[in-house]
Design an enzyme around this catalytic site. Sequence first.
Site, mmCIF file in Angstrom:
data_model
loop_
_atom_site.group_PDB
_atom_site.id
_atom_site.type_symbol
_atom_site.label_atom_id
_atom_site.label_comp_id
_atom_site.label_asym_id
_atom_site.label_seq_id
_atom_site.Cartn_x
_atom_site.Cartn_y
_atom_site.Cartn_z
ATOM 1 N N ARG A 26 -54.509 -41.690 45.144
ATOM 2 C CA ARG A 26 -53.601 -41.994 44.035
ATOM 3 C C ARG A 26 -52.539 -43.021 44.427
ATOM 4 N NH1 ARG A 26 -49.154 -38.989 42.370
ATOM 5 N NH2 ARG A 26 -49.896 -37.111 43.439
ATOM 6 N N TYR A 78 -52.734 -58.448 20.165
ATOM 7 C CA TYR A 78 -53.683 -57.344 20.153
ATOM 8 C C TYR A 78 -53.044 -56.117 19.507
ATOM 9 C CZ TYR A 78 -56.363 -53.403 22.000
ATOM 10 O OH TYR A 78 -57.072 -52.230 22.128
ATOM 11 N N ASP A 139 -49.559 -61.553 28.276
ATOM 12 C CA ASP A 139 -50.900 -60.971 28.282
ATOM 13 C C ASP A 139 -51.874 -62.146 28.253
ATOM 14 O OD1 ASP A 139 -53.387 -59.895 27.689
ATOM 15 O OD2 ASP A 139 -52.585 -58.343 26.372
ATOM 16 N N LYS A 164 -62.174 -56.978 30.342
ATOM 17 C CA LYS A 164 -62.763 -58.095 29.606
ATOM 18 C C LYS A 164 -63.319 -59.156 30.563
ATOM 19 C CE LYS A 164 -61.104 -55.985 25.891
ATOM 20 N NZ LYS A 164 -60.132 -55.005 26.400
#
Length: 319
Positions: A26, A78, A139, A164
Amino acid sequence: MGLPPLDRSTLWPFEGGEPGTFYYQRYAHPTGVAAERALGELDGGEALLFSSGAGASTAVVLALLEPGDTIAVAEGCYYGTTTLFRELERWGLNHVEFDQTQAPPDGVQLVWLEAPSNPFLTMPDFDAAAAHPAPVLVDATAATPVHLRPLEQGADLVLHSATKYLSGHSDVLLGAVIARDEDRVARLREFRSRSGIVAAPDAAWLLLRGLKTLELRVRRQTETAKELAARLEGHPRVETVRYAGFGGLMSFDVTGDAKKVETSTRRIVNATSLGGADSTMESRHRWEGDRVPKNLLRLSVGLEDVEELWADLEQALST
């Protein structure tokens, strides 16, 4: 040179009774660190991986902002970004939308740009944003470092949905944030380890695979998208074409029933998401409602032959 070994370990023995570089997944793991190093070199900063693009967005706003702060977010970005911000309103986070081709409004604590925006394909005024006193996040999911390195345009943070183009094969869920400021990076790393919004080794390894072909894929997608955008401009059933001039993402408005067009393609997959090797197209109105025209179709251009894709679009538009 091949990819580094995939290390799925969740723990590593202490060294002399003390934790070493890696001790619990983690906090960090070898495959993730290798992928972060590779992406950081591309974007010109230090990269941190998260479990998804939305996870990366969540980490940024919760780690770096305070209750009562306001985000100025690009109009037409988005829709999942503003959906997330509305979800966090009950925790005291505010947001206002603004035209990113103009200067951001005063009195905000973070400027959130999207280059280009999805699905409207607008580009920000980077100079106006950089002149704003608040930190600037870009972004750059649709641009990728192949076409845009926002840290060189005055941005403080870069965000990618690495699901993506960066990964590029529609088989991994992953997000990333890149920054140069050591304090911001340290704070984001601390929040990531405490919240558990971490990227698994398998996802990080697939990102490393994708980065090896990133430039080749994006250059090919750009070449094809430019040609398709030009042809769509002249099609009698197409009212508006939106394309930033680079990358594989575009949108266009059709006359008549958009759903009939999107369900009539044979080679282009009628599916959501973008940035993969296979072309996808869908109506965004089903997800976003009246913020987008009912006849708007978003097309993510893949790696297929341009003539094959154009033939598919032509026959779908003729239905």
